[in-house]
Design a protein around this motif. Structure first.
Motif, short mmCIF file in Angstrom:
data_model
loop_
_atom_site.label_atom_id
_atom_site.label_comp_id
_atom_site.label_asym_id
_atom_site.label_seq_id
_atom_site.Cartn_x
_atom_site.Cartn_y
_atom_site.Cartn_z
N ALA A 93 49.30 49.26 30.69
CA ALA A 93 48.03 48.67 30.28
C ALA A 93 47.13 48.44 31.49
O ALA A 93 45.91 48.65 31.41
N PHE A 94 47.68 48.02 32.61
CA PHE A 94 46.87 47.82 33.82
C PHE A 94 46.27 49.14 34.29
O PHE A 94 45.10 49.18 34.70
N ILE A 95 47.02 50.21 34.20
CA ILE A 95 46.49 51.52 34.60
C ILE A 95 45.40 51.95 33.62
O ILE A 95 44.32 52.37 34.04
N GLU A 96 45.68 51.82 32.33
CA GLU A 96 44.70 52.24 31.31
C GLU A 96 43.38 51.48 31.44
O GLU A 96 42.31 52.08 31.31
N ALA A 97 43.45 50.19 31.71
CA ALA A 97 42.24 49.38 31.81
C ALA A 97 41.60 49.44 33.20
O ALA A 97 40.51 48.91 33.40
N GLY A 98 42.26 50.09 34.16
CA GLY A 98 41.74 50.10 35.53
C GLY A 98 41.71 48.69 36.10
O GLY A 98 40.77 48.30 36.79
N ALA A 99 42.76 47.92 35.82
CA ALA A 99 42.81 46.50 36.16
C ALA A 99 43.26 46.25 37.60
O ALA A 99 44.08 45.37 37.86
N PHE A 100 42.73 47.01 38.50
CA PHE A 100 43.03 46.83 39.92
C PHE A 100 42.00 47.62 40.73
O PHE A 100 41.39 48.55 40.21
N GLN A 101 41.82 47.22 41.94
CA GLN A 101 41.01 48.01 42.86
C GLN A 101 41.88 48.32 44.07
O GLN A 101 42.41 49.42 44.17
N CYS A 102 42.09 47.35 44.94
CA CYS A 102 42.94 47.62 46.10
C CYS A 102 44.41 47.57 45.73
O CYS A 102 45.24 48.19 46.39
N GLY A 103 44.77 46.83 44.66
CA GLY A 103 46.15 46.77 44.19
C GLY A 103 47.01 45.72 44.85
O GLY A 103 48.16 45.52 44.45
N PHE A 104 46.50 45.00 45.84
CA PHE A 104 47.32 44.02 46.55
C PHE A 104 47.83 42.92 45.63
O PHE A 104 48.98 42.52 45.70
N CYS A 105 46.98 42.45 44.75
CA CYS A 105 47.35 41.33 43.85
C CYS A 105 48.03 41.81 42.58
O CYS A 105 48.61 40.99 41.84
N THR A 106 47.99 43.08 42.28
CA THR A 106 48.43 43.61 40.99
C THR A 106 49.87 43.26 40.64
O THR A 106 50.13 42.83 39.51
N PRO A 107 50.85 43.39 41.54
CA PRO A 107 52.21 43.02 41.15
C PRO A 107 52.33 41.57 40.69
O PRO A 107 53.01 41.29 39.69
N GLY A 108 51.67 40.65 41.37
CA GLY A 108 51.72 39.25 40.97
C GLY A 108 51.09 39.02 39.61
O GLY A 108 51.60 38.27 38.77
N PHE A 109 49.95 39.67 39.37
CA PHE A 109 49.31 39.57 38.06
C PHE A 109 50.23 40.11 36.96
O PHE A 109 50.38 39.49 35.91
N ILE A 110 50.82 41.26 37.19
CA ILE A 110 51.68 41.86 36.17
C ILE A 110 52.86 40.95 35.86
O ILE A 110 53.21 40.76 34.69
N MET A 111 53.47 40.36 36.88
CA MET A 111 54.59 39.46 36.63
C MET A 111 54.14 38.22 35.83
O MET A 111 54.87 37.76 34.96
N MET A 112 52.96 37.71 36.09
CA MET A 112 52.46 36.57 35.31
C MET A 112 52.13 37.00 33.88
O MET A 112 52.39 36.25 32.94
N VAL A 113 51.56 38.17 33.71
CA VAL A 113 51.23 38.65 32.37
C VAL A 113 52.51 38.84 31.55
O VAL A 113 52.52 38.54 30.35
#
Length: 159
Positions: A93-113
């Motif tokens: 879903a994060f890839i489909e929505a383009g829910a990242f730019q640099c990606g640094f925070c993405t793992p933390g967001f995904i774990m919270m989601v």
């Protein structure tokens, strides 16, 4: 001088053991002892969410969490979400929505989601924003992150 502790725990479904210093954080142990770099230390104060992992199913700030505390626990990181070549639905879903730019925070967001959707399978925008308030995206991909949560929630309900 810091003392060391022998700990054994489950990491992404596999039993592991390590010698950790009493002053060593979980994010340090994950990175330096297990070569897992998804949880990232950014603020070092538990305020940004970049280091979020799950300990016994609960999200924790690994930059503050003592590594010795995971003895006999289950630790899940972003590296453990995919099943072989198949990404976790939240990752997709994060890839489909383009829910990242640099990606640094993405793992933390995904774990919270992942935890958000366990607690609230059908969250509205306010609930999503409230639940993710402890995660910071310096690139400001927040609208896309909210969209990714909605996509993942809809797919989970349909499954």
């Amino acid at each position: 001088m810091a003392t060391t502790h022998s700990i054994a725990f489950t990491l992404n479904g596999a039993p592991v053991a390590a010698e950790v210093r009493s002053d060593e954080t979980l994010v340090e142990a994950l990175q330096h002892r297990f070569e897992l770099r998804g949880a990232r230390e950014s603020c070092g104060q538990g305020l940004c969410g970049c280091c979020t992992v799950h300990v016994d199913g609960q999200p924790v700030s690994a930059c503050l969490y003592p590594a010795a505390w995971v003895a006999d626990a289950r630790v899940d990181t972003i590296e453990g979400l995919a099943s072989g070549d198949r990404l976790d639905p939240v990752q997709e879903a994060f890839i489909e929505a383009g829910a990242f730019q640099c990606g640094f925070c993405t793992p933390g967001f995904i774990m919270m989601v992942k935890r958000l959707l366990q607690d609230h399978p059908d969250p509205d925008d306010a609930a999503i924003r409230h639940y993710l308030v402890g995660n910071l995206c310096r690139c400001s991909a927040y609208p896309e992150i909210v969209e990714a949560v909605k996509i993942a929630a809809a797919r989970a309900r349909a499954a």
